[in-house]
Structures are given as structure tokens and as C-alpha cells.
Design a protein around this motif. Structure first.
Motif, mmCIF file in Angstrom:
data_model
loop_
_atom_site.group_PDB
_atom_site.id
_atom_site.type_symbol
_atom_site.label_atom_id
_atom_site.label_comp_id
_atom_site.label_asym_id
_atom_site.label_seq_id
_atom_site.Cartn_x
_atom_site.Cartn_y
_atom_site.Cartn_z
ATOM 1 N N TRP A 8 -34.854 -18.486 -13.838
ATOM 2 C CA TRP A 8 -35.034 -19.267 -15.065
ATOM 3 C C TRP A 8 -35.380 -18.363 -16.237
ATOM 4 N N SER A 9 -36.199 -17.371 -15.988
ATOM 5 C CA SER A 9 -36.558 -16.413 -17.028
ATOM 6 C C SER A 9 -35.316 -15.650 -17.495
ATOM 7 N N TRP A 10 -34.452 -15.302 -16.550
ATOM 8 C CA TRP A 10 -33.212 -14.602 -16.898
ATOM 9 C C TRP A 10 -32.334 -15.494 -17.762
ATOM 10 N N LEU A 11 -32.241 -16.762 -17.391
ATOM 11 C CA LEU A 11 -31.390 -17.691 -18.121
ATOM 12 C C LEU A 11 -31.897 -17.973 -19.527
ATOM 13 N N GLY A 14 -32.490 -14.735 -24.480
ATOM 14 C CA GLY A 14 -31.392 -14.852 -25.433
ATOM 15 C C GLY A 14 -30.364 -13.743 -25.329
ATOM 16 N N ALA A 15 -30.815 -12.529 -25.003
ATOM 17 C CA ALA A 15 -29.896 -11.396 -24.947
ATOM 18 C C ALA A 15 -28.815 -11.579 -23.892
ATOM 19 N N HIS A 16 -29.112 -12.380 -22.854
ATOM 20 C CA HIS A 16 -28.144 -12.585 -21.775
ATOM 21 C C HIS A 16 -27.040 -13.574 -22.149
ATOM 22 N N TRP A 17 -27.166 -14.224 -23.295
ATOM 23 C CA TRP A 17 -26.186 -15.223 -23.704
ATOM 24 C C TRP A 17 -25.221 -14.713 -24.764
ATOM 25 N N SER A 18 -25.474 -13.558 -25.324
ATOM 26 C CA SER A 18 -24.649 -13.061 -26.422
ATOM 27 C C SER A 18 -23.742 -11.926 -25.948
ATOM 28 N N GLY A 19 -22.736 -11.630 -26.770
ATOM 29 C CA GLY A 19 -21.836 -10.533 -26.462
ATOM 30 C C GLY A 19 -20.693 -10.945 -25.550
ATOM 31 N N ASP A 20 -19.759 -10.014 -25.357
ATOM 32 C CA ASP A 20 -18.579 -10.296 -24.541
ATOM 33 C C ASP A 20 -18.930 -10.532 -23.072
ATOM 34 N N GLY A 21 -20.012 -9.932 -22.615
ATOM 35 C CA GLY A 21 -20.394 -10.121 -21.222
ATOM 36 C C GLY A 21 -21.505 -11.128 -21.038
ATOM 37 N N GLY A 22 -21.850 -11.854 -22.101
ATOM 38 C CA GLY A 22 -22.938 -12.806 -22.030
ATOM 39 C C GLY A 22 -22.537 -14.110 -21.354
ATOM 40 N N THR A 187 -31.506 -9.752 -8.023
ATOM 41 C CA THR A 187 -31.440 -11.062 -7.364
ATOM 42 C C THR A 187 -31.597 -12.227 -8.331
ATOM 43 N N PRO A 188 -32.532 -12.173 -9.302
ATOM 44 C CA PRO A 188 -32.619 -13.275 -10.266
ATOM 45 C C PRO A 188 -31.316 -13.535 -11.007
ATOM 46 N N GLN A 189 -30.580 -12.473 -11.340
ATOM 47 C CA GLN A 189 -29.306 -12.655 -12.020
ATOM 48 C C GLN A 189 -28.291 -13.329 -11.099
ATOM 49 N N VAL A 190 -28.291 -12.951 -9.827
ATOM 50 C CA VAL A 190 -27.384 -13.576 -8.857
ATOM 51 C C VAL A 190 -27.678 -15.071 -8.755
ATOM 52 N N VAL A 191 -28.957 -15.410 -8.627
ATOM 53 C CA VAL A 191 -29.355 -16.818 -8.513
ATOM 54 C C VAL A 191 -29.031 -17.563 -9.806
#
Length: 233
Positions: A8-11, A14-22, A187-191
Motif C-alpha cells: 500500500w505504501s508503494w502504491l 506519487g513517484a511510482h505513478w509518473s513517467g513512462d514506467g509508472g 516484494t512490496p512492488q510485486v504484491v
């Protein structure tokens, strides 16, 4: 609960939602691939299944041929495309593989739905002077709708979930978030990636359930209106 909290923290970063790989970009890719594959599968399977069900001929053969695609893993189909001239055709191999995967439930449910329509109702409609096309559109299709929509929901959820396999051959979609997490032992990113796929599948399922209920209400209203008009006449 620690993994879920970390996911949930990963989701919510904000940085994980932007950019071409977001997440936003990957979600758009996933929706595009899944939607394209589902639309093409519907364009192929639904008219064929409905028409064969209306005729009552050739349905078993068509269903058996389409079901043969289930015996071949989607990743195997993608792997074959990767050594074919289509390997540089962008999302085309993924879309084709997903179409082959989605056709069986669509075709089967469309055909079975049409064949399970009460023949007495069909004969009564023909006795009232309805043409074959009118019987198909006004009697068989409305009565077959529940099974057709069940097949559509099943195919849609399967396509959304299976589209993650595109990441295994270097293509986009939410699967890239999962594979990136595996590659970095995050692992958090995988989940988080898995949760996004599950959430998208649930949203698609919910939207189709809502559409099915809306169609059912409209069909009931139209049927009541027609019966009243017939009575007034």
C-alpha cells in the motif's frame, strides 16, 4: 500484514505513478492490450456463436476447434510469435494470443445460450409471422443474453489477468511492475502489481455486471411496452 502495508505504501507513493514506467502508463498499456484483444475476440466469437446457435448446426465442431486453443499456454503462443516475422510487431503477438484465449468462453456461451432458448417460444414467434431475423433479434437474443454475458465476463476477467504475461516477452502492461519487482527482489512492488491487476479485473467484472443488469431492465421494459401495445391493438 507487513507485506500488504508495504505494498500500500508503494502504491501511494506519487513517484511510482509518473513517467513512462509508472503505474499510470502501465495501466493504460494493460487496458489497451486487454480491451483490443477482448473486442477482437467478441467480433469473431459472438456473431459466429449466435448464428450457429440460431441455425442449430456446426456449433459442436466450432466449439471443439476453439477449445483446442485452451490446451496451448498463452506464453507458448507468445514464444512462438517471438521467433516469427511478427516478433517486431509491437503488441500484435500479445493481442493474438489473448484473442485465442478469449474466444472459447465467448463462442461456447453464445452457442449454448441460443440453443437453450425454449423451442416452443421460438415456434410461437414464427407462428405469429415473425421472420428469421425478427425471431433472432426479438426472441432468441434477449433470452440468450444471460449466458452470453456470463461468457463475456469470464473472457474479460481472464484476458485482464492473463495480459500480465506480455511482460515476460518484454512488452508493456501491469505485468512489467510485477517482473520489475521480481528482478529487484522488491516484494512490496510485486504484491502491489498483483493488487492492481486484481483490482482492474474486479472493476471490469463489476462494469459488465452493471451493463448486464441495465440490459435486463431495458429488455423487461421493452417487452412490457410491446405486450401493452399488442393488447391495446
Amino acid at each position: 500484514m507487513g507485506i500488504v502495508t508495504d505494498a500500500w505504501s508503494w502504491l501511494t507513493t506519487g513517484a511510482h505513478w509518473s513517467g513512462d514506467g509508472g503505474v499510470g502508463h502501465r495501466l493504460a498499456e494493460h487496458t489497451y492490450v486487454s480491451g483490443t484483444a477482448l473486442l477482437l475476440a467478441c467480433a469473431v466469437a459472438l456473431p459466429l456463436g449466435l448464428w450457429l446457435g440460431h441455425l442449430g448446426k456446426g456449433g459442436t465442431t466450432a466449439i471443439n476447434v476453439s477449445n483446442a486453443g485452451r490446451a496451448v499456454p498463452v506464453f507458448a503462443v507468445l514464444a512462438l510469435f517471438m521467433v516469427s516475422p511478427l516478433r517486431n510487431a509491437g503488441y500484435v503477438p500479445t493481442v493474438i494470443a489473448l484473442v485465442l484465449f478469449a474466444v472459447p468462453p465467448l463462442l461456447t456461451n453464445a452457442y449454448v445460450g441460443m440453443r437453450e432458448v425454449d423451442r416452443a417460444v421460438v415456434e410461437a414467434a414464427r407462428g405469429m409471422g415473425m421472420s428469421g431475423g425478427q425471431v433472432f433479434l426479438r426472441v432468441e437474443l434477449p433470452l440468450a443474453r444471460p449466458l452470453v454475458m456470463t461468457g463475456l465476463r469470464s473472457a474479460a476477467v481472464q484476458v485482464v489477468a492473463t495480459a500480465t504475461i506480455a511482460a515476460m516477452v518484454g512488452q508493456g502492461g501491469l505485468g512489467r511492475i510485477i517482473t520489475a519487482g521480481f528482478n529487484t527482489y522488491n516484494t512490496p512492488q510485486v504484491v502491489a502489481g498483483a493488487l492492481l491487476v486484481a483490482l482492474l479485473a474486479l472493476l471490469v467484472e463489476g462494469a459488465l455486471v452493471g451493463a448486464d443488469r441495465l440490459l435486463g431492465r431495458r429488455a423487461g421494459h421493452d417487452g412490457t411496452t410491446r405486450r401493452n401495445d399488442d393488447w391495446d391493438g
